[in-house]
Design a protein around this motif. Sequence first.
Motif, PDB file in Angstrom:
ATOM      1  N   LEU A 198      -0.772   5.589   1.691  1.00 54.47           N
ATOM      2  CA  LEU A 198      -1.948   6.374   2.051  1.00 54.47           C
ATOM      3  C   LEU A 198      -1.634   7.850   2.204  1.00 54.47           C
ATOM      4  O   LEU A 198      -2.536   8.695   2.135  1.00 54.47           O
ATOM      5  CB  LEU A 198      -2.560   5.836   3.348  1.00 54.47           C
ATOM      6  N   HIS A 202      -5.677   7.681  -1.244  1.00 53.90           N
ATOM      7  CA  HIS A 202      -6.499   6.760  -0.458  1.00 53.90           C
ATOM      8  C   HIS A 202      -6.764   5.471  -1.226  1.00 53.90           C
ATOM      9  O   HIS A 202      -7.073   5.482  -2.418  1.00 53.90           O
ATOM     10  CB  HIS A 202      -7.840   7.394  -0.094  1.00 53.90           C
ATOM     11  N   SER A 223      -9.468   2.159   5.539  1.00 55.80           N
ATOM     12  CA  SER A 223      -8.463   1.517   4.701  1.00 55.80           C
ATOM     13  C   SER A 223      -7.911   0.291   5.419  1.00 55.80           C
ATOM     14  O   SER A 223      -7.573   0.361   6.599  1.00 55.80           O
ATOM     15  CB  SER A 223      -7.320   2.486   4.378  1.00 55.80           C
TER      16      SER A 223
END
Length: 252
Positions: A198, A202, A223
């Motif tokens: 990340l 993303h 996420s």
Amino acid sequence: MKLPKDKYIYFSSDNHLGAPTDELSKPRELKFVAWLDEVKKDAEAIFLLGDLFDFWFEYKHAVPKGFVRVLGKLAEIRDSGIPIYFFVGNHDLWMRDYFQKELNIPVYHKPKEFTFNDKTFLIGHGDGLGPGDKGYKRMKKVFTNKFFQWCYRWLHPDIGVPIAKHLSVKNKLISGDEDAKFLGEDNEWLVQYAKRKLEQKHYDYFVFGHRHLPLEIEVGNNSKYINLGDWISYYTYGKFDGETMSLNTFKE
């Protein structure tokens, strides 16, 4: 990939067919075939995230015998036009082109990015990723070495397959028995792997297998890391409806 209305993407991992014996794994194979029969009704695609077999090795002109029910069902589903994607696990990493040629199923040896609707996924089996697990990482380098594979291929299947099956069950570096318990977020190496990824890009979902534990863990802003569990103790699978990803348990 755009999902039509009332269509879903399904994910499954870690069946370990053939373990601990062919006889004891047959009920699990039948249950998995029943699941495939169920999901094919509304599947836009099916992802199999490795360790479908507890051992798999493709010789030039032979593959391990057995598993005809699940292989036949996969062929039927694929022939009907539903895409199936296969990611090798640590138990079936010696796949070559049999699935591609015989079943028209692409095989991936590394995690791969996908976008479904507007959601980004990073999908793979999960072995050897993130910090730690150094013993297995060293062993994987040997197993994926072309020269080692060439040497092993010279063993007659009546010798090579029983040896590999024995090691697949008994060797903890291969079988993953040491990783069967939740270690806490700070010690789950796939969680750490997801958080590091990340920092570069993303992803809405990280979807992996290998850990044999059904897990849903927030790893960042919007996420989530999802581990699919297995078809030995949990019979869990993932389902994406175009907006959200969920873990479900199959009950016949």
